[in-house]
Design a protein around this motif. Structure first.
Motif, PDB file in Angstrom:
ATOM      1  N   HIS A  37       0.837  -1.195   0.000  1.00 25.04           N
ATOM      2  CA  HIS A  37       0.000   0.000   0.000  1.00 25.04           C
ATOM      3  C   HIS A  37       0.871   1.245   0.000  1.00 25.04           C
ATOM      4  O   HIS A  37       1.927   1.274   0.626  1.00 25.04           O
ATOM      5  N   ILE A  83       0.689   5.363   0.722  1.00 24.87           N
ATOM      6  CA  ILE A  83      -0.142   6.389   1.339  1.00 24.87           C
ATOM      7  C   ILE A  83       0.404   7.759   0.955  1.00 24.87           C
ATOM      8  O   ILE A  83       1.596   8.040   1.107  1.00 24.87           O
ATOM      9  N   LYS A 126      -4.908   6.117   0.819  1.00 20.97           N
ATOM     10  CA  LYS A 126      -4.162   4.868   0.808  1.00 20.97           C
ATOM     11  C   LYS A 126      -4.547   4.085  -0.431  1.00 20.97           C
ATOM     12  O   LYS A 126      -5.739   3.841  -0.681  1.00 20.97           O
TER      13      LYS A 126
END
Lengths: 131, 85
Positions: B35, B37, B42
């Motif tokens: 992921h 961010i 996100k």
């Protein structure tokens, strides 16, 4: 058999289809991409013959995804597929043209199969352009 | 294994559509969940749809969260990618 799902970009404008192909090919030079832009005289509109030939030029067992710009191109896209005997691995994407083609080109280039590439392309409908 | 890291984008072209496509291709080769961010958003690092709307300029910072057996390798690959000049 081609390693990649092929893409056909259908636009009422030759220049639009050509320009979009340039964008997608820059990112994924190995993915087969064909355009069917404008009428047979290159006026604004679409051509069943151009679409049919574009499909044939990128066709493989991996399949082909068609993208179109405005609703009225859909009928000609369906007609072209019909003329080819309705192959099951030629699909029309319900997706925004630029984002859909871009996403499908990347997915195809990563080795995605027809269903995966089509799914990701159609997900671009939900894409918010700004964070 | 879980790796979290702040990474400053050093590549002069930043991270937009074309580099995003290159990054996604690299990320798909790894097992880990990835992921990224950025500005409280996100996104899935293996999704071209999500990555292609990132428009990150040179000098800006991203956070990456990676979970999986090859997390260290992924972190190194992302850092290498975003640092290339």
């Amino acid at each position: 058999m081609s390693r990649y799902v092929g893409l056909v970009l259908i636009s009422h404008s030759y220049d639009l289809a050509y320009g979009l192909k340039m964008i997608a090919s820059q990112v994924e030079p190995d993915v087969p991409i064909a355009i069917a832009g404008g009428t047979e005289d290159n006026d604004i509109g679409t051509s069943v013959i151009k679409i049919k030939e574009a499909i044939e030029s990128v066709y493989s067992d991996k399949g082909v995804i068609l993208f179109f710009d405005l609703g009225s191109a859909l009928m000609n896209a369906e007609l072209a597929i019909d003329m080819l005997g309705n192959p099951q691995n030629v699909k029309i994407a319900d997706a925004p043209l630029v984002e859909g083609v871009y996403a499908a080109a990347v997915e195809s280039g990563c080795g995605a199969d027809l269903e995966e590439a089509l799914k990701v392309a159609e997900q671009t409908r939900l894409l918010e352009k700004k964070i | 294994m879980r790796v979290e890291k702040d990474i400053i984008v050093l590549r002069p072209d930043g991270l937009h559509a074309r580099p995003a496509a290159e990054l996604v291709k690299q990320m798909k080769q790894y097992e880990s969940n990835i992921h990224i961010i950025y500005k409280d958003t996100k996104i899935d690092g293996k999704s071209i749809i999500q990555l292609m709307k990132l428009s990150v300029k040179q000098g800006e910072m991203l956070k990456v969260e990676i979970e999986g057996d090859d997390a260290d390798e992924v972190a190194a690959a992302i850092e290498r990618f975003l640092s290339s000049e």
